[in-house]
Design a protein around this motif. Sequence first.
Motif, PDB file in Angstrom:
ATOM      1  N   ILE A 206      35.051   8.246  24.730  1.00 32.73           N
ATOM      2  CA  ILE A 206      35.218   9.307  24.852  1.00 32.73           C
ATOM      3  C   ILE A 206      34.660  10.397  24.237  1.00 32.73           C
ATOM      4  O   ILE A 206      34.218  11.588  24.518  1.00 32.73           O
ATOM      5  N   THR A 207      34.348  10.122  22.878  1.00 29.64           N
ATOM      6  CA  THR A 207      33.760  11.039  22.023  1.00 29.64           C
ATOM      7  C   THR A 207      32.442  11.283  22.512  1.00 29.64           C
ATOM      8  O   THR A 207      31.883  12.331  22.502  1.00 29.64           O
ATOM      9  N   GLU A 220      27.494  13.095  35.357  1.00 29.70           N
ATOM     10  CA  GLU A 220      27.281  12.029  36.195  1.00 29.70           C
ATOM     11  C   GLU A 220      26.309  11.087  35.201  1.00 29.70           C
ATOM     12  O   GLU A 220      26.191   9.835  35.177  1.00 29.70           O
ATOM     13  N   ALA A 221      25.215  11.810  34.724  1.00 32.41           N
ATOM     14  CA  ALA A 221      24.287  10.935  34.185  1.00 32.41           C
ATOM     15  C   ALA A 221      24.771  10.478  32.760  1.00 32.41           C
ATOM     16  O   ALA A 221      24.517   9.379  32.175  1.00 32.41           O
ATOM     17  N   ALA A 222      25.667  11.355  32.188  1.00 34.12           N
ATOM     18  CA  ALA A 222      26.210  10.991  30.753  1.00 34.12           C
ATOM     19  C   ALA A 222      26.951   9.729  31.153  1.00 34.12           C
ATOM     20  O   ALA A 222      26.837   8.694  30.480  1.00 34.12           O
ATOM     21  N   LEU A 223      27.900   9.919  32.048  1.00 39.10           N
ATOM     22  CA  LEU A 223      28.894   8.815  32.269  1.00 39.10           C
ATOM     23  C   LEU A 223      28.248   7.468  32.710  1.00 39.10           C
ATOM     24  O   LEU A 223      28.502   6.279  32.109  1.00 39.10           O
ATOM     25  N   SER A 224      26.982   7.654  33.661  1.00 39.00           N
ATOM     26  CA  SER A 224      26.563   6.412  33.948  1.00 39.00           C
ATOM     27  C   SER A 224      25.961   5.883  32.824  1.00 39.00           C
ATOM     28  O   SER A 224      25.906   4.686  32.768  1.00 39.00           O
ATOM     29  N   ASP A 225      25.348   6.625  31.894  1.00 37.70           N
ATOM     30  CA  ASP A 225      24.432   5.852  30.817  1.00 37.70           C
ATOM     31  C   ASP A 225      25.601   5.134  29.776  1.00 37.70           C
ATOM     32  O   ASP A 225      25.178   4.146  29.503  1.00 37.70           O
ATOM     33  N   LEU A 226      26.628   5.719  29.879  1.00 38.36           N
ATOM     34  CA  LEU A 226      27.800   5.292  28.556  1.00 38.36           C
ATOM     35  C   LEU A 226      28.517   4.069  29.110  1.00 38.36           C
ATOM     36  O   LEU A 226      28.400   2.984  28.619  1.00 38.36           O
ATOM     37  N   TYR A 227      28.783   3.812  30.543  1.00 35.24           N
ATOM     38  CA  TYR A 227      29.643   2.807  30.773  1.00 35.24           C
ATOM     39  C   TYR A 227      29.440   2.529  32.562  1.00 35.24           C
ATOM     40  O   TYR A 227      29.571   1.311  32.913  1.00 35.24           O
ATOM     41  N   ILE A 228      29.304   3.505  33.162  1.00 36.60           N
ATOM     42  CA  ILE A 228      29.425   3.537  34.674  1.00 36.60           C
ATOM     43  C   ILE A 228      28.291   2.564  35.245  1.00 36.60           C
ATOM     44  O   ILE A 228      28.511   1.835  36.438  1.00 36.60           O
ATOM     45  N   LEU A 236      27.076  -7.299  27.143  1.00 36.92           N
ATOM     46  CA  LEU A 236      28.104  -8.364  26.830  1.00 36.92           C
ATOM     47  C   LEU A 236      28.183  -9.636  27.309  1.00 36.92           C
ATOM     48  O   LEU A 236      28.528 -10.403  26.956  1.00 36.92           O
ATOM     49  N   GLN A 237      27.993  -9.535  28.692  1.00 36.80           N
ATOM     50  CA  GLN A 237      27.852 -10.799  29.573  1.00 36.80           C
ATOM     51  C   GLN A 237      26.741 -11.670  28.835  1.00 36.80           C
ATOM     52  O   GLN A 237      26.917 -13.012  28.600  1.00 36.80           O
ATOM     53  N   ASP A 320      34.591  11.707  40.032  1.00 36.17           N
ATOM     54  CA  ASP A 320      33.367  12.323  40.912  1.00 36.17           C
ATOM     55  C   ASP A 320      32.333  11.350  40.967  1.00 36.17           C
ATOM     56  O   ASP A 320      31.767  11.057  41.846  1.00 36.17           O
ATOM     57  N   THR A 321      31.862  11.005  39.368  1.00 35.52           N
ATOM     58  CA  THR A 321      30.842  10.025  39.454  1.00 35.52           C
ATOM     59  C   THR A 321      30.937   8.939  40.307  1.00 35.52           C
ATOM     60  O   THR A 321      30.012   8.209  40.956  1.00 35.52           O
ATOM     61  N   LEU A 322      32.139   8.306  40.062  1.00 30.66           N
ATOM     62  CA  LEU A 322      32.305   6.878  40.900  1.00 30.66           C
ATOM     63  C   LEU A 322      32.372   6.920  42.362  1.00 30.66           C
ATOM     64  O   LEU A 322      31.587   6.257  42.943  1.00 30.66           O
ATOM     65  N   GLU A 323      32.855   8.077  42.780  1.00 25.02           N
ATOM     66  CA  GLU A 323      32.774   8.579  44.161  1.00 25.02           C
ATOM     67  C   GLU A 323      31.342   8.792  44.822  1.00 25.02           C
ATOM     68  O   GLU A 323      30.940   8.204  45.793  1.00 25.02           O
ATOM     69  N   MET A 324      30.533   9.360  43.838  1.00 24.06           N
ATOM     70  CA  MET A 324      29.219   9.606  44.196  1.00 24.06           C
ATOM     71  C   MET A 324      28.274   8.392  44.210  1.00 24.06           C
ATOM     72  O   MET A 324      27.409   8.136  45.031  1.00 24.06           O
ATOM     73  N   LEU A 325      28.775   7.548  43.366  1.00 20.87           N
ATOM     74  CA  LEU A 325      28.208   6.171  43.505  1.00 20.87           C
ATOM     75  C   LEU A 325      28.723   5.211  44.456  1.00 20.87           C
ATOM     76  O   LEU A 325      28.513   4.047  44.588  1.00 20.87           O
ATOM     77  N   GLY A 326      29.607   5.871  45.287  1.00 13.46           N
ATOM     78  CA  GLY A 326      30.244   4.995  46.423  1.00 13.46           C
ATOM     79  C   GLY A 326      31.217   3.873  45.934  1.00 13.46           C
ATOM     80  O   GLY A 326      31.386   2.846  46.485  1.00 13.46           O
ATOM     81  N   ARG A 327      31.747   4.212  44.736  1.00  8.73           N
ATOM     82  CA  ARG A 327      32.784   3.076  44.323  1.00  8.73           C
ATOM     83  C   ARG A 327      34.150   3.640  44.303  1.00  8.73           C
ATOM     84  O   ARG A 327      34.188   4.680  43.998  1.00  8.73           O
TER      85      ARG A 327
END
Length: 333
Positions: A206-207, A220-228, A236-237, A320-327
């Motif tokens: 969040i921070t 969209e870019a920030a959230l994708s880079d962080l975890y999406i 981790l896998q 919004d980001t998830l929707e744009m990515l079709g998830r």
Amino acid sequence: MTVIYREEDGDLSVLDGKRVAVIGYGHLGRPFALNLRDSGVQVTVGIRDDEHGEKPSADGFAAAAIEDAVTDAQVIMMMLPDEVMPQVYLERVSPHLERGDTLVFGSGYNVAFGFIEAPPFVDVGLIAPRTLGAAVRERFERGEGFNSFVAVGADNSGRAWQTVLALAKAVGSLRAGAVEVSIEQEAELDLFVQQALMPVFHHMMITAANLLMKSGYPPEAALSDLYISGEFTDYLQRASQSGLLNALELTSPTSRYGAMSRMERFNDLKLERLMEVTLDEIRRGNFAREWAKEYSDGYPRLRKMQDALEKLDLWAFEQDTLEMLGRGGGDEE
Ligand SMILES: NC(=O)c1ccc[n+]([C@@H]2O[C@H](COP(=O)([O-])OP(=O)(O)OC[C@H]3O[C@@H](n4cnc5c(N)ncnc54)[C@H](OP(=O)(O)O)[C@@H]3O)[C@@H](O)[C@H]2O)c1
């Protein structure tokens, strides 16, 4: 030396002629019930009242009142929320236990912190998955299994381990390996991960998201880079398959240099001291008492914290980001 049980350590024939009552059909009760049935075990699902029998019936289970399910079964699996369990156990389960029954928990919480004390004529076991209930079913269906902690808290019949290992095999855990611990260790470790790692993870994401958006990066870019993007998940896998150091080795020299050279900055956070305080609260039972009071008061603090978290602007950007990515966002079963 810690014992890790594998497929050959469990004998399904131990469950022949026995009926297993799965009490509660939620995140873990449902996958356990389905996996047991697919392994050839006779299962009854115990539900609180008739109105709550729709889900088990839709999955083809005979749903029964909790008291009846316990009476008819020799193995009783307690799959209710931890804070709710003591009262249901006292009123609807314990009066119907019989000599030789086995009581099995999905978390050591209530036994470890003294909220449930089983009578001396039953066995007590633990099968606690180290993953989400949803993954318990998915991995079983893929034939992969999942890690769990297993324990025996009381062995009055002398056969408690046989029963626990047969059940662990039937739910699919022995395929991946079940680690023997004490019931207390499982409860304390589980709470520690929830209270020492999860807050850091969420706080960190969040921070970082807010800082990056404030600094002009598109959400969209920030959230994708962080975890999406799932890069973290892949990392981790890898770490879970080949170790943390090997996962780090798979990153570029630039990434490795950056990570290692900046790691020291975080020493100022006194993370170890914070974690020590958290562990101490858990081991002394302070957290368990606090949570029992929160439940008996009707969850006021939980609701307040949940409301505050839900008000963050971040979630709208996330959806919004998830929707744009079709998830699809939202809850998973
Ligand atoms: N969730 C996980 O991924 C996970 C992983 C490892 C271990 N565990 C452990 O597994 C156990 C079950 O957790 P869970 O997450 O599966 O719980 P959950 O999804 O919250 O369980 C809900 C179930 O409990 C029933 N229930 C709730 N209140 C009840 C009451 N007062 N009387 C009777 N039934 C009641 C619900 O019935 P209704 O349908 O009637 O509401 C539902 O079937 C816990 O010990 C937990 O620590 C969970």
